[in-house]
Design a protein around this motif. Structure first.
Motif, PDB file in Angstrom:
ATOM      1  N   LEU A   1      -1.555  12.400  -6.232  1.00 53.50           N
ATOM      2  CA  LEU A   1      -0.137  12.126  -5.990  1.00 53.50           C
ATOM      3  C   LEU A   1       0.558  11.671  -7.270  1.00 53.50           C
ATOM      4  CD1 LEU A   1      -0.438  10.315  -2.549  1.00 53.50           C
ATOM      5  CD2 LEU A   1       0.571  12.572  -2.972  1.00 53.50           C
ATOM      6  N   ASN A   2      -0.158  10.927  -8.082  1.00 51.12           N
ATOM      7  CA  ASN A   2       0.420  10.471  -9.353  1.00 51.12           C
ATOM      8  C   ASN A   2       0.692  11.655 -10.270  1.00 51.12           C
ATOM      9  OD1 ASN A   2       1.205   8.261 -11.125  1.00 51.12           O
ATOM     10  ND2 ASN A   2      -0.593   8.791 -12.339  1.00 51.12           N
ATOM     11  N   ASP A   3      -0.240  12.601 -10.318  1.00 46.19           N
ATOM     12  CA  ASP A   3      -0.047  13.796 -11.137  1.00 46.19           C
ATOM     13  C   ASP A   3       1.145  14.617 -10.649  1.00 46.19           C
ATOM     14  OD1 ASP A   3      -2.183  13.170 -12.748  1.00 46.19           O
ATOM     15  OD2 ASP A   3      -3.611  14.487 -11.720  1.00 46.19           O
ATOM     16  N   ALA A   4       1.358  14.591  -9.327  1.00 46.35           N
ATOM     17  CA  ALA A   4       2.463  15.351  -8.738  1.00 46.35           C
ATOM     18  C   ALA A   4       3.763  14.554  -8.723  1.00 46.35           C
ATOM     19  CB  ALA A   4       2.103  15.764  -7.310  1.00 46.35           C
ATOM     20  N   GLN A   5       3.719  13.343  -9.288  1.00 47.05           N
ATOM     21  CA  GLN A   5       4.876  12.438  -9.307  1.00 47.05           C
ATOM     22  C   GLN A   5       5.394  12.182  -7.883  1.00 47.05           C
ATOM     23  OE1 GLN A   5       7.590  14.353 -12.149  1.00 47.05           O
ATOM     24  NE2 GLN A   5       6.700  13.109 -13.793  1.00 47.05           N
ATOM     25  N   MET A   6       4.449  11.928  -6.992  1.00 42.75           N
ATOM     26  CA  MET A   6       4.774  11.638  -5.593  1.00 42.75           C
ATOM     27  C   MET A   6       4.084  10.350  -5.133  1.00 42.75           C
ATOM     28  SD  MET A   6       4.555  15.306  -3.623  1.00 42.75           S
ATOM     29  CE  MET A   6       5.546  16.721  -4.120  1.00 42.75           C
ATOM     30  N   THR A   7       3.929   9.399  -6.001  1.00 38.28           N
ATOM     31  CA  THR A   7       3.227   8.183  -5.612  1.00 38.28           C
ATOM     32  C   THR A   7       4.095   7.321  -4.695  1.00 38.28           C
ATOM     33  OG1 THR A   7       3.983   7.148  -7.661  1.00 38.28           O
ATOM     34  CG2 THR A   7       1.760   8.034  -7.627  1.00 38.28           C
ATOM     35  N   PRO A   8       3.493   6.789  -3.628  1.00 35.02           N
ATOM     36  CA  PRO A   8       4.230   5.854  -2.785  1.00 35.02           C
ATOM     37  C   PRO A   8       4.391   4.516  -3.505  1.00 35.02           C
ATOM     38  CG  PRO A   8       1.959   5.991  -2.077  1.00 35.02           C
ATOM     39  CD  PRO A   8       2.130   7.016  -3.169  1.00 35.02           C
ATOM     40  N   ARG A   9       5.108   3.598  -2.883  1.00 35.73           N
ATOM     41  CA  ARG A   9       5.318   2.287  -3.506  1.00 35.73           C
ATOM     42  C   ARG A   9       3.996   1.566  -3.730  1.00 35.73           C
ATOM     43  NH1 ARG A   9       9.645  -1.343  -3.737  1.00 35.73           N
ATOM     44  NH2 ARG A   9       8.992  -3.138  -4.983  1.00 35.73           N
ATOM     45  N   GLY A  10       3.067   1.769  -2.810  1.00 39.19           N
ATOM     46  CA  GLY A  10       1.775   1.118  -2.988  1.00 39.19           C
ATOM     47  C   GLY A  10       0.853   1.327  -1.813  1.00 39.19           C
ATOM     48  N   PHE A  11      -0.258   0.573  -1.832  1.00 38.20           N
ATOM     49  CA  PHE A  11      -1.249   0.593  -0.776  1.00 38.20           C
ATOM     50  C   PHE A  11      -1.438  -0.830  -0.264  1.00 38.20           C
ATOM     51  CE2 PHE A  11      -3.017   3.961  -3.755  1.00 38.20           C
ATOM     52  CZ  PHE A  11      -2.450   5.020  -3.049  1.00 38.20           C
ATOM     53  N   GLY A  12      -1.814  -0.935   0.985  1.00 33.36           N
ATOM     54  CA  GLY A  12      -2.098  -2.244   1.549  1.00 33.36           C
ATOM     55  C   GLY A  12      -3.209  -2.127   2.575  1.00 33.36           C
ATOM     56  N   PHE A  13      -3.677  -3.279   3.059  1.00 35.12           N
ATOM     57  CA  PHE A  13      -4.720  -3.244   4.077  1.00 35.12           C
ATOM     58  C   PHE A  13      -4.570  -4.451   4.999  1.00 35.12           C
ATOM     59  CE2 PHE A  13      -6.499  -5.879   0.720  1.00 35.12           C
ATOM     60  CZ  PHE A  13      -7.152  -6.897   1.404  1.00 35.12           C
ATOM     61  N   TRP A  14      -5.193  -4.324   6.146  1.00 35.82           N
ATOM     62  CA  TRP A  14      -5.280  -5.416   7.114  1.00 35.82           C
ATOM     63  C   TRP A  14      -6.735  -5.548   7.506  1.00 35.82           C
ATOM     64  CZ3 TRP A  14      -6.595  -6.192  12.310  1.00 35.82           C
ATOM     65  CH2 TRP A  14      -6.093  -7.370  12.868  1.00 35.82           C
ATOM     66  N   VAL A  15      -7.333  -6.727   7.289  1.00 34.29           N
ATOM     67  CA  VAL A  15      -6.696  -8.012   7.167  1.00 34.29           C
ATOM     68  C   VAL A  15      -7.489  -8.814   6.141  1.00 34.29           C
ATOM     69  CG1 VAL A  15      -8.038  -8.839   9.121  1.00 34.29           C
ATOM     70  CG2 VAL A  15      -5.999 -10.071   8.490  1.00 34.29           C
ATOM     71  N   ILE A  16      -6.832  -9.717   5.419  1.00 29.24           N
ATOM     72  CA  ILE A  16      -7.489 -10.446   4.339  1.00 29.24           C
ATOM     73  C   ILE A  16      -8.648 -11.304   4.852  1.00 29.24           C
ATOM     74  CG2 ILE A  16      -5.953 -12.457   4.446  1.00 29.24           C
ATOM     75  CD1 ILE A  16      -7.333 -10.758   1.245  1.00 29.24           C
ATOM     76  N   GLU A  17      -8.586 -11.753   6.103  1.00 30.38           N
ATOM     77  CA  GLU A  17      -9.664 -12.561   6.667  1.00 30.38           C
ATOM     78  C   GLU A  17     -10.989 -11.800   6.736  1.00 30.38           C
ATOM     79  OE1 GLU A  17      -7.114 -15.468   9.678  1.00 30.38           O
ATOM     80  OE2 GLU A  17      -8.216 -13.747  10.467  1.00 30.38           O
ATOM     81  N   GLU A  18     -10.895 -10.477   6.781  1.00 33.67           N
ATOM     82  CA  GLU A  18     -12.101  -9.656   6.887  1.00 33.67           C
ATOM     83  C   GLU A  18     -12.569  -9.147   5.527  1.00 33.67           C
ATOM     84  OE1 GLU A  18     -13.669  -9.296   9.651  1.00 33.67           O
ATOM     85  OE2 GLU A  18     -12.219  -9.768  11.220  1.00 33.67           O
ATOM     86  N   GLU A  19     -11.949  -9.624   4.458  1.00 34.48           N
ATOM     87  CA  GLU A  19     -12.326  -9.165   3.124  1.00 34.48           C
ATOM     88  C   GLU A  19     -13.777  -9.529   2.834  1.00 34.48           C
ATOM     89  OE1 GLU A  19     -10.948  -7.260  -0.552  1.00 34.48           O
ATOM     90  OE2 GLU A  19     -10.825  -7.096   1.614  1.00 34.48           O
ATOM     91  N   GLY A  20     -14.564  -8.528   2.461  1.00 40.05           N
ATOM     92  CA  GLY A  20     -15.990  -8.726   2.213  1.00 40.05           C
ATOM     93  C   GLY A  20     -16.864  -8.373   3.394  1.00 40.05           C
ATOM     94  N   LYS A  21     -16.261  -8.176   4.568  1.00 40.50           N
ATOM     95  CA  LYS A  21     -17.054  -7.811   5.738  1.00 40.50           C
ATOM     96  C   LYS A  21     -17.687  -6.447   5.528  1.00 40.50           C
ATOM     97  CE  LYS A  21     -16.882  -8.031  10.746  1.00 40.50           C
ATOM     98  NZ  LYS A  21     -16.059  -8.428  11.918  1.00 40.50           N
ATOM     99  N   ASN A  22     -18.943  -6.327   5.903  1.00 46.27           N
ATOM    100  CA  ASN A  22     -19.707  -5.092   5.674  1.00 46.27           C
ATOM    101  C   ASN A  22     -19.718  -4.703   4.201  1.00 46.27           C
ATOM    102  OD1 ASN A  22     -20.423  -4.627   8.436  1.00 46.27           O
ATOM    103  ND2 ASN A  22     -18.327  -3.936   8.802  1.00 46.27           N
ATOM    104  N   ASP A  23     -19.617  -5.735   3.350  1.00 50.71           N
ATOM    105  CA  ASP A  23     -19.670  -5.570   1.889  1.00 50.71           C
ATOM    106  C   ASP A  23     -18.548  -4.665   1.377  1.00 50.71           C
ATOM    107  OD1 ASP A  23     -20.887  -6.382  -0.490  1.00 50.71           O
ATOM    108  OD2 ASP A  23     -21.999  -4.503  -0.662  1.00 50.71           O
TER     109      ASP A  23
END
Length: 258
Positions: free
Chosen positions: A216-238
């Motif tokens: 997408l970056n090469d095509a100049q079509m990048t979205p504003r960004g990426f996100g995820f849910w949820v920070i409490e589960e960060e590291g779960k299942n490594d």
């Protein structure tokens, strides 16, 4: 009431505020017959008016609609969120919407800074395409953005199906500069490994997100960004999604912080 809140938010110190803004993440109820499975016009209008007030006063305003609550593949509109998807797959799951968040964007688009689309909604289009039809996850993400761009960075919505909105059928803008692709982190891997929910949620591996971002970056079509849910589960299942996204986006302060 807003002015009272705004004043209180700045009482501790002129250089410090309690809240930077608001994120709208209103969804339905597990009970299919619960009245909260209908977004009332009062609710939607309060969301919009408050968004505008906060934006006018320097706050950040974001929304986090499940995929079906702002679906670029669907022109239908409903204030109900106990609906089904068209795919021949888990039609018993009656917790989808039909673009209810499009009402907010149609009336108060300038007040919304970011739109975080939850691809991890249960039995989403994304889950069907990737988990059932076995589409390459990176291709799905690239295809989603390409479709949005081909539609003029937005979607057509048939508001006239609900005359109470007093809106005409119209194009609703969803520019790339506001779009945040929303992923699940380690909890989704656990869910997808269970016998009952084998393909209920879609999980995008780091390499798939990175490949999509580069294309997408090469095509100049990048979205504003990426996100995820949820920070409490960060590291779960490594799985460390904050670290992964920081590496992909070249943000060492994020990549090295987890």
């Amino acid at each position: 009431e807003f002015q009272s809140y705004n004043t209180q938010n700045h009482t501790l110190d002129d250089s410090f505020v309690l809240f930077d803004g608001i994120d709208w993440d209103l969804e339905g109820n597990d009970n299919l017959h619960h009245p909260n499975n209908e977004f009332t016009l009062e609710c939607l209008n309060q969301m919009g008016v408050l968004s505008q007030l906060m934006k006018n006063n320097g706050y950040i305003v974001t929304t986090a609609p499940p995929e079906s609550y702002l679906d670029i593949t669907n022109v239908n509109f409903s204030r109900f969120v106990n609906l089904t998807y068209p795919e021949p797959w888990h039609r018993e799951f009656q917790y989808h919407g039909h673009n209810v968040y499009a009402y907010i964007l149609a009336k108060w688009n300038d007040a919304i800074d970011l739109v975080f689309v939850q691809f991890y909604e249960s039995y989403s289009h994304a889950a069907f395409e990737v988990n059932v039809l076995e589409m390459n996850p990176s291709e799905f993400l690239v295809g989603y953005v390409h479709r949005l761009v081909s539609q003029g960075e937005g979607l057509n919505v048939c508001f006239e199906s609900d005359p109470s909105t007093e809106l005409n059928n119209q194009f609703v803008s969803l520019p790339l500069e506001k779009l945040v692709l929303g992923f699940a982190n380690g909890w989704a891997v656990e869910s997808n490994n269970s016998e009952d929910d084998e393909v209920k949620h879609v999980f995008f591996e780091k390499h798939a997100v990175e490949s999509a971002y580069l294309e997408l970056n090469d095509a100049q079509m990048t979205p504003r960004g990426f996100g995820f849910w949820v920070i409490e589960e960060e590291g779960k299942n490594d799985i460390y999604y904050a670290k992964y996204l920081g590496q992909i986006l070249g943000l060492p302060e994020v990549a090295n912080g987890f």
